[in-house]
Design a protein around this motif. Structure first.
Motif, PDB file in Angstrom:
ATOM      1  N   ARG A 237      24.207  29.566   4.381  1.00  0.00           N
ATOM      2  CA  ARG A 237      24.681  30.113   5.756  1.00  0.00           C
ATOM      3  C   ARG A 237      25.972  30.310   5.243  1.00  0.00           C
ATOM      4  NH1 ARG A 237      20.795  33.892   6.530  1.00  0.00           N
ATOM      5  NH2 ARG A 237      19.301  33.332   7.295  1.00  0.00           N
ATOM      6  N   ASP A 238      27.260  29.011   6.069  1.00  0.00           N
ATOM      7  CA  ASP A 238      28.735  28.892   5.751  1.00  0.00           C
ATOM      8  C   ASP A 238      29.539  29.461   4.236  1.00  0.00           C
ATOM      9  OD1 ASP A 238      28.415  29.309   8.173  1.00  0.00           O
ATOM     10  OD2 ASP A 238      28.195  27.044   8.533  1.00  0.00           O
ATOM     11  N   LEU A 239      28.285  28.914   3.217  1.00  0.00           N
ATOM     12  CA  LEU A 239      28.876  28.926   2.070  1.00  0.00           C
ATOM     13  C   LEU A 239      29.892  29.445   1.445  1.00  0.00           C
ATOM     14  CD1 LEU A 239      28.603  26.582  -0.165  1.00  0.00           C
ATOM     15  CD2 LEU A 239      27.255  27.852  -1.083  1.00  0.00           C
ATOM     16  N   THR A 240      30.875  28.862   0.747  1.00  0.00           N
ATOM     17  CA  THR A 240      32.002  29.523   0.574  1.00  0.00           C
ATOM     18  C   THR A 240      32.133  29.154  -1.369  1.00  0.00           C
ATOM     19  OG1 THR A 240      34.001  27.860   0.896  1.00  0.00           O
ATOM     20  CG2 THR A 240      33.585  29.140   2.815  1.00  0.00           C
ATOM     21  N   PRO A 241      32.408  30.811  -1.745  1.00  0.00           N
ATOM     22  CA  PRO A 241      33.595  30.131  -3.662  1.00  0.00           C
ATOM     23  C   PRO A 241      33.691  28.849  -3.654  1.00  0.00           C
ATOM     24  CG  PRO A 241      33.154  32.820  -2.110  1.00  0.00           C
ATOM     25  CD  PRO A 241      33.807  32.283  -0.940  1.00  0.00           C
ATOM     26  N   ASP A 242      34.837  28.438  -2.742  1.00  0.00           N
ATOM     27  CA  ASP A 242      35.459  27.595  -3.299  1.00  0.00           C
ATOM     28  C   ASP A 242      34.317  25.913  -2.923  1.00  0.00           C
ATOM     29  OD1 ASP A 242      38.065  28.756  -3.714  1.00  0.00           O
ATOM     30  OD2 ASP A 242      38.530  28.340  -1.833  1.00  0.00           O
ATOM     31  N   GLN A 243      33.794  26.383  -1.997  1.00  0.00           N
ATOM     32  CA  GLN A 243      32.798  25.225  -1.756  1.00  0.00           C
ATOM     33  C   GLN A 243      31.992  25.307  -2.846  1.00  0.00           C
ATOM     34  OE1 GLN A 243      31.187  25.823   2.632  1.00  0.00           O
ATOM     35  NE2 GLN A 243      32.148  24.720   2.770  1.00  0.00           N
ATOM     36  N   ARG A 244      31.246  26.146  -3.839  1.00  0.00           N
ATOM     37  CA  ARG A 244      30.142  25.860  -4.566  1.00  0.00           C
ATOM     38  C   ARG A 244      31.512  25.623  -6.024  1.00  0.00           C
ATOM     39  NH1 ARG A 244      26.811  31.481  -6.162  1.00  0.00           N
ATOM     40  NH2 ARG A 244      25.722  29.354  -7.202  1.00  0.00           N
ATOM     41  N   ALA A 245      32.801  26.250  -6.035  1.00  0.00           N
ATOM     42  CA  ALA A 245      33.428  25.761  -7.503  1.00  0.00           C
ATOM     43  C   ALA A 245      33.551  24.146  -7.550  1.00  0.00           C
ATOM     44  CB  ALA A 245      34.333  26.448  -6.954  1.00  0.00           C
ATOM     45  N   VAL A 246      33.941  23.506  -6.272  1.00  0.00           N
ATOM     46  CA  VAL A 246      33.788  22.256  -6.090  1.00  0.00           C
ATOM     47  C   VAL A 246      32.691  21.834  -6.276  1.00  0.00           C
ATOM     48  CG1 VAL A 246      34.238  20.219  -4.307  1.00  0.00           C
ATOM     49  CG2 VAL A 246      35.409  22.286  -3.496  1.00  0.00           C
ATOM     50  N   ALA A 247      31.391  21.898  -5.892  1.00  0.00           N
ATOM     51  CA  ALA A 247      29.523  21.254  -6.413  1.00  0.00           C
ATOM     52  C   ALA A 247      29.938  21.635  -7.719  1.00  0.00           C
ATOM     53  CB  ALA A 247      29.208  22.203  -5.298  1.00  0.00           C
ATOM     54  N   ARG A 248      30.300  22.943  -8.355  1.00  0.00           N
ATOM     55  CA  ARG A 248      29.698  22.671 -10.006  1.00  0.00           C
ATOM     56  C   ARG A 248      31.003  21.864 -10.303  1.00  0.00           C
ATOM     57  NH1 ARG A 248      30.784  27.335 -12.096  1.00  0.00           N
ATOM     58  NH2 ARG A 248      29.452  26.781 -14.042  1.00  0.00           N
ATOM     59  N   ARG A 249      31.861  22.137  -9.964  1.00  0.00           N
ATOM     60  CA  ARG A 249      32.675  20.620 -11.190  1.00  0.00           C
ATOM     61  C   ARG A 249      32.010  19.497 -11.295  1.00  0.00           C
ATOM     62  NH1 ARG A 249      37.172  23.876  -8.939  1.00  0.00           N
ATOM     63  NH2 ARG A 249      37.663  21.557  -7.392  1.00  0.00           N
ATOM     64  N   HIS A 250      31.303  18.636 -10.280  1.00  0.00           N
ATOM     65  CA  HIS A 250      30.510  17.514 -10.584  1.00  0.00           C
ATOM     66  C   HIS A 250      29.933  18.088 -11.369  1.00  0.00           C
ATOM     67  CE1 HIS A 250      28.596  13.762  -9.006  1.00  0.00           C
ATOM     68  NE2 HIS A 250      27.660  14.641  -9.118  1.00  0.00           N
ATOM     69  N   ALA A 251      29.245  19.230 -11.453  1.00  0.00           N
ATOM     70  CA  ALA A 251      27.860  18.976 -12.397  1.00  0.00           C
ATOM     71  C   ALA A 251      28.900  19.450 -13.586  1.00  0.00           C
ATOM     72  CB  ALA A 251      26.895  20.353 -12.289  1.00  0.00           C
ATOM     73  N   ASP A 252      29.419  19.940 -13.758  1.00  0.00           N
ATOM     74  CA  ASP A 252      30.040  19.669 -15.614  1.00  0.00           C
ATOM     75  C   ASP A 252      30.780  18.933 -16.131  1.00  0.00           C
ATOM     76  OD1 ASP A 252      30.684  22.380 -14.719  1.00  0.00           O
ATOM     77  OD2 ASP A 252      33.096  22.516 -14.031  1.00  0.00           O
ATOM     78  N   THR A 253      30.274  17.551 -15.732  1.00  0.00           N
ATOM     79  CA  THR A 253      30.521  16.152 -16.243  1.00  0.00           C
ATOM     80  C   THR A 253      29.119  15.972 -16.533  1.00  0.00           C
ATOM     81  OG1 THR A 253      29.902  14.597 -13.869  1.00  0.00           O
ATOM     82  CG2 THR A 253      32.461  15.347 -14.636  1.00  0.00           C
ATOM     83  N   TYR A 254      28.774  16.745 -16.519  1.00  0.00           N
ATOM     84  CA  TYR A 254      26.433  16.590 -16.928  1.00  0.00           C
ATOM     85  C   TYR A 254      25.929  17.585 -17.787  1.00  0.00           C
ATOM     86  CZ  TYR A 254      26.307  11.981 -13.286  1.00  0.00           C
ATOM     87  OH  TYR A 254      26.503  11.159 -13.051  1.00  0.00           O
ATOM     88  N   THR A 255      27.346  18.003 -18.396  1.00  0.00           N
ATOM     89  CA  THR A 255      26.231  19.598 -19.521  1.00  0.00           C
ATOM     90  C   THR A 255      25.285  17.900 -20.801  1.00  0.00           C
ATOM     91  OG1 THR A 255      28.362  19.455 -20.820  1.00  0.00           O
ATOM     92  CG2 THR A 255      28.461  21.118 -18.804  1.00  0.00           C
ATOM     93  N   ARG A 256      24.818  19.186 -21.458  1.00  0.00           N
ATOM     94  CA  ARG A 256      24.337  18.007 -22.669  1.00  0.00           C
ATOM     95  C   ARG A 256      25.201  17.839 -23.688  1.00  0.00           C
ATOM     96  NH1 ARG A 256      19.045  16.957 -21.785  1.00  0.00           N
ATOM     97  NH2 ARG A 256      17.931  18.495 -21.060  1.00  0.00           N
ATOM     98  N   GLU A 257      26.475  18.532 -24.008  1.00  0.00           N
ATOM     99  CA  GLU A 257      27.244  18.798 -24.259  1.00  0.00           C
ATOM    100  C   GLU A 257      27.998  17.369 -24.558  1.00  0.00           C
ATOM    101  OE1 GLU A 257      30.669  19.202 -27.932  1.00  0.00           O
ATOM    102  OE2 GLU A 257      28.305  20.193 -27.146  1.00  0.00           O
TER     103      GLU A 257
END
Length: 464
Positions: free
Chosen positions: A424-444
């Motif tokens: 409910r409280d999620l902001t675009p900045d919070q999502r961006a931070v979360a996705r940066r963690h995921a970027d280290t795990y692309t298949r590439e």
């Protein structure tokens, strides 16, 4: 004639489960083959025969085949389907005429030769590969298991040709991941086979450190050749993430004058199996919906119910779902089964979800490939699994992870409520931070060290 250094290195990839298969390990195989081609390799895949995928296990995703690089050559050696045949009309002449003899031959092959019912495919793969090798030699073999007969095929091909090979453990053969215990008694021939194959392998690859460590402890003489190549998420089949926050629904305002927020969508995406704590997930969500913040929330289950044709009935029963209308006097649990989703369409499911439920079976050696996709979309993630599984190493540092560290349904429900509030409280900045963690795990990112290791193996002198 071009020497090895002037031509594209050539790899034989033994991957029984390859598109259009939808087995859980197929995404790693697809990504690996595509990555190697993109990096300049000549790739030939030996995969399961299509009639086995379509007629025996009924487990296919035709759309996934379209994501395989067209430069990859796919061979489909034969498989003796004795273990899957239940119709007399399909039996061979030997089995129809001398059923006891046929049974003894099959049992001998399983107990004395190679202890897996896919061994005939492995032998056929070696035969096919030898013919291809005489025309244009392979530089290295990569075998991925399961089935683990692929390791046997790589070992035999090396014995006959001297071509080095790598064993990729997508799964564990001799370790039971669901009970954290050896999968075979000590006298079983699987142990001798595993040692024999690891002894000659140029490298052995595991999906997490826990699995690498277990095998290194059991086979210390080859521990220095073991490495971790984690799974990852497939950027080529996941669209750009739409920055989405939960918006107010256009319902009539309540008496307070405030708009009622739209019901939250929890989602599980993946193949549901009997090894997962599905009852705990269902009961916890039922409890969580009693909280005002989760009133009218839904838990949408997307994907196949099991890997086999007979699986859906048992899983629906465990979830408390049925195919008929719900009587008025039966409580709505909020669970919705939404059916299978093609790999190419999963992005839409993720985009429309508010909270993702990470449901996983097994113990401390389990990672699960699905968690990488979950993180890529930057939503709150609720864990529903045994405490201490290897996936927690991947989720550590993900800022929107809600982990009850328990399968107690009350504690799980509390973590679901907390994740709902975060959505409910999620902001675009919070999502961006979360996705940066995921970027280290692309298949590439995860496959780069693996491809480099293959090049090192190919560049070694033949006598090494």
């Amino acid at each position: 004639m071009k020497n090895r250094s002037e031509r594209r290195p050539r790899v034989l990839y033994l991957a029984f489960y390859f598109p259009p298969s939808r087995a859980s390990g197929v995404y790693r195989a697809r990504a690996t083959a595509n990555h190697l081609v993109e990096k300049g390799w000549d790739v030939t895949v030996c995969a399961a025969p299509l009639d086995f995928l379509h007629d025996r296990i009924g487990s296919v995703d035709e759309e996934l085949s379209k994501t395989v690089d067209p430069r990859i050559r796919v061979e489909r050696p034969s498989l003796n389907q004795y273990a899957w045949q239940h119709d007399l009309r399909e039996y061979s002449w030997l089995r129809r005429s001398f059923p006891l003899v046929a049974k003894r031959v099959h049992e001998f092959s399983q107990t004395k030769l190679f202890p897996e019912r896919y061994s005939s495919w492995a032998r056929a793969s070696v035969s096919r590969a030898l013919k291809l090798h005489t025309k244009k030699r392979f530089d290295v073999v990569v075998a991925t298991g399961n089935p683990f007969a692929s390791f046997g095929a790589a070992w035999l091909f090396h014995k006959l040709t001297g071509v080095p090979y790598v064993m990729d453990y997508r799964d564990s053969w001799t370790l039971d991941l669901f009970h954290d215990a050896p999968a075979f008694p000590e006298e079983h021939i699987a142990w001798a086979w595993e040692k024999r194959m690891l002894d000659k392998a140029s490298a052995a690859v595991f999906v997490n450190e826990a699995l690498r460590g277990w095998h290194a402890e059991r086979y210390p003489e080859v521990a220095d050749r073991m490495m971790v190549v984690p799974n990852g998420w497939d950027a080529d089949v996941l669209p750009e993430v739409v920055e989405k926050v939960v918006e107010a629904a256009p319902d009539e305002p309540e008496e307070t004058g405030e708009e009622r927020p739209a019901p939250l969508k929890f989602a599980y995406l993946g193949t549901l199996t009997v090894k997962q704590p599905v009852e705990e997930m269902a009961e916890a969500f039922k409890i969580a919906r009693r909280h005002p913040d989760l009133a009218d929330a839904e838990l949408q289950i997307h994907g196949h119910l099991g890997f086999f044709k007979e699986s859906p009935g048992a899983l629906k029963a465990r979830l408390g779902l049925d195919d008929g209308p719900r009587p008025d006097d039966v409580e709505d649990t909020g669970l919705r089964y939404c059916g299978p989703v093609s790999k190419t369409e999963v992005g839409k499911v993720y985009e429309e979800a508010d909270v993702l439920v990470f449901l996983a079976g097994g113990g401390k050696y389990v990672t699960s490939g699905k968690i990488f996709e979950y993180m890529a979309f930057g939503h709150p993630i609720v864990s529903v699994h045994q405490p201490g599984i290897a996936a927690e190493d991947v989720l550590e540092g993900y800022p929107l992870w809600f982990n009850a560290d328990s399968l107690d349904v009350e504690e799980l429900a509390a973590s679901m409520v907390a994740a709902g509030k975060a959505a409910r409280d999620l902001t675009p900045d919070q999502r961006a931070v979360a996705r940066r963690h995921a970027d280290t795990y692309t298949r590439e990112a995860t496959l780069i060290p693996f491809e480099q290791r293959l090049r090192e193996i190919v560049s070694r002198p033949a006598a090494d």
